[in-house]
Scaffold this motif. Structure first.
Motif: not given
Length: 459
Positions: A77-99
């Motif tokens: 979630g550190h992308s300063v450009a906002g690559a990790c969010l999208v307006e009105d779209g779907l976010v594939i959030d990988l934070r649970r996959l952290n092994a």
């Protein structure tokens, strides 16, 4: 904008058989789950898919395709450009996959797609092993590495991507592919700087290095002494061995024990020197800096993982970063660099940084990305709280870039910047590399589903 909202019944069907969790704006913790490092990124996705398995990622991509939703992928979630969010779209959030798993005998480590460098470094530290990671622990392993991977020990061990052995990826059409020197080598080349343009990275394997001892020195001076200090630092780094990393930065004096009271809350010039060796070796090298009698200093042996988490910036600030890479750093360039520091928004966590390349960075392979012959990166790293300071903070970063242009190479390390237009993206790769990346993009993502990280347009 998709032009319509996903129907609740469709979301409920998506939830069936999903191993992780689906979050929508109706959920009470939506804002917390949605929040990212850069508070200026305010996009509100319709659906956040907190994936628990690779199967979830494939299902999320299918759901996005079936509902005509734009897609973003979130690791750290550190992308300063906002690559990790999208307006009105779907976010594939990988934070649970952290092994993270370490094979100490093979000197390799494998990180899942949602791991942070904190996860990675803590797993490697008990074995006395490490590889180059980000400069803070909260940065995602995948995002930083696929964008190149600059960090404190790069002069000794190369960039993170230089140590990448393989990547498992889910493509836009749901295929699971592996990229390495032997499998899909063109894709493997593209993943050394091409960022998240080609798919969702689910597993990354790295070469590790022995790092049984590590030390650091952090020294502070009043800001008005910065120009003299900068000259000493530049001259020291011209001949410094590869084991020495770090950077010079202007910053607000923090309320830490080693900082004299008269420097707290004031503009300071700081130098961080890292060493892939013991404190005694570090002290031998930084003698010229110590001769300037820094009023604030801490010099110590420290676990590498400890340093990585010591410098974490808190999330929730407004952020604007940029970069100019320099082939040389003459006195006039240093003059302008130090003068521009006076325009920083102080007090704030902003940092006006001068980072040395060189060492093993210059010996990296011919991956896509910035020119490895550059000697310095000038990196305005703006973090501030008050929206009223937006114009001033952004102008400071842009003016610093303009100041450096007479000595700049014209290329850019893309992980250091936000959205600065297509010309800067091409400059980050060079025109020939960009055209090759476009051809590879057309093979793996012809519909440009993954367009959030410094978008490479398919050929």
């Amino acid at each position: 904008m998709t032009g319509y909202l996903v129907q609740p019944a469709s979301v409920e069907r998506f939830r069936d058989g999903f191993d992780g969790r689906i979050v929508t704006p109706e959920d009470g913790d939506y804002e917390t789950v949605r929040g990212v490092f850069n508070a200026m990124i305010t996009a509100r996705p319709q659906v956040i898919a907190q994936c628990g398995t690779v199967r979830d990622i494939t299902a999320a991509l299918r759901f996005a395709r079936d509902n005509a939703l734009p897609v973003a992928v979130r690791g750290g979630g550190h992308s300063v450009a906002g690559a990790c969010l999208v307006e009105d779209g779907l976010v594939i959030d990988l934070r649970r996959l952290n092994a993270v798993t370490v094979d100490a005998d093979a000197m390799t480590a494998t990180a899942s797609g949602g791991a942070t460098w904190g996860d990675f470094d803590k797993a490697c530290q008990p074995h006395g092993l490490a590889t180059t990671g980000g400069r803070v622990s909260t940065t995602g392993v995948a995002g930083l590495t696929l964008g190149g991977g600059s960090g404190w020990i790069e002069r000794k061990f190369g960039l993170a991507c230089d140590n990448l052995l393989s990547v498992d990826l889910v493509t836009a059409d749901g295929r699971e592919v592996t990229a390495s020197e032997l499998e899909n080598p063109d894709l493997f080349w593209a993943l050394h700087g091409g960022g998240g343009n080609f798919g969702v990275a689910t597993r990354l394997t790295f070469r590790l290095h022995d790092l049984p001892e590590f030390s650091m020195a952090l020294m502070l001076w009043p800001g008005d002494q910065g120009r003299a200090v900068a000259g000493v630092y530049r001259d020291l780094m011209r001949t410094a061995p590869d084991e020495i990393g770090g950077g010079l930065l202007y910053l607000t004096g923090p309320p830490e024990e080693f900082v004299p009271g008269h420097l707290v809350g004031r503009l300071c010039c700081g130098v961080l020197v890292t060493c892939t060796g013991p404190e005694t070796r570090l002290r031998d090298i930084i003698g010229p800096l110590l001769a300037t009698a820094p009023p604030g200093q801490v010099i110590t042996d420290v676990p590498y993982a400890g340093l990585q988490s010591m410098l974490d910036d808190p999330a929730g600030f407004r952020n604007y970063w940029s970069d100019e890479n320099l082939r040389e750093l003459p006195d006039e360039a240093l003059d302008r660099f130090c003068e521009r520091a006076l325009d920083m928004v102080v007090p704030s966590p902003s940092q006006h940084a001068l980072l040395p390349w060189g060492g093993a960075v210059t010996r990296g392979q011919d991956w896509p990305g910035f020119d490895r012959d550059n000697q310095w990166a000038v990196h305005p790293l703006g973090l501030w709280a008050d929206p009223a300071d937006d114009d001033r903070a952004i102008a400071w970063a842009r003016n610093l870039r303009a100041d450096m242009r007479p000595w700049a190479s014209g290329d850019v390390y893309l992980n250091f910047i936000g959205d600065e237009g297509d010309d800067r993206i091409v400059a980050g790769y060079g025109e020939e590399n960009y055209r090759r990346l476009q051809r590879i993009k057309a093979d793996y993502d012809p519909d440009n589903v993954f367009d959030r990280w410094h978008d490479i347009k398919p050929a």
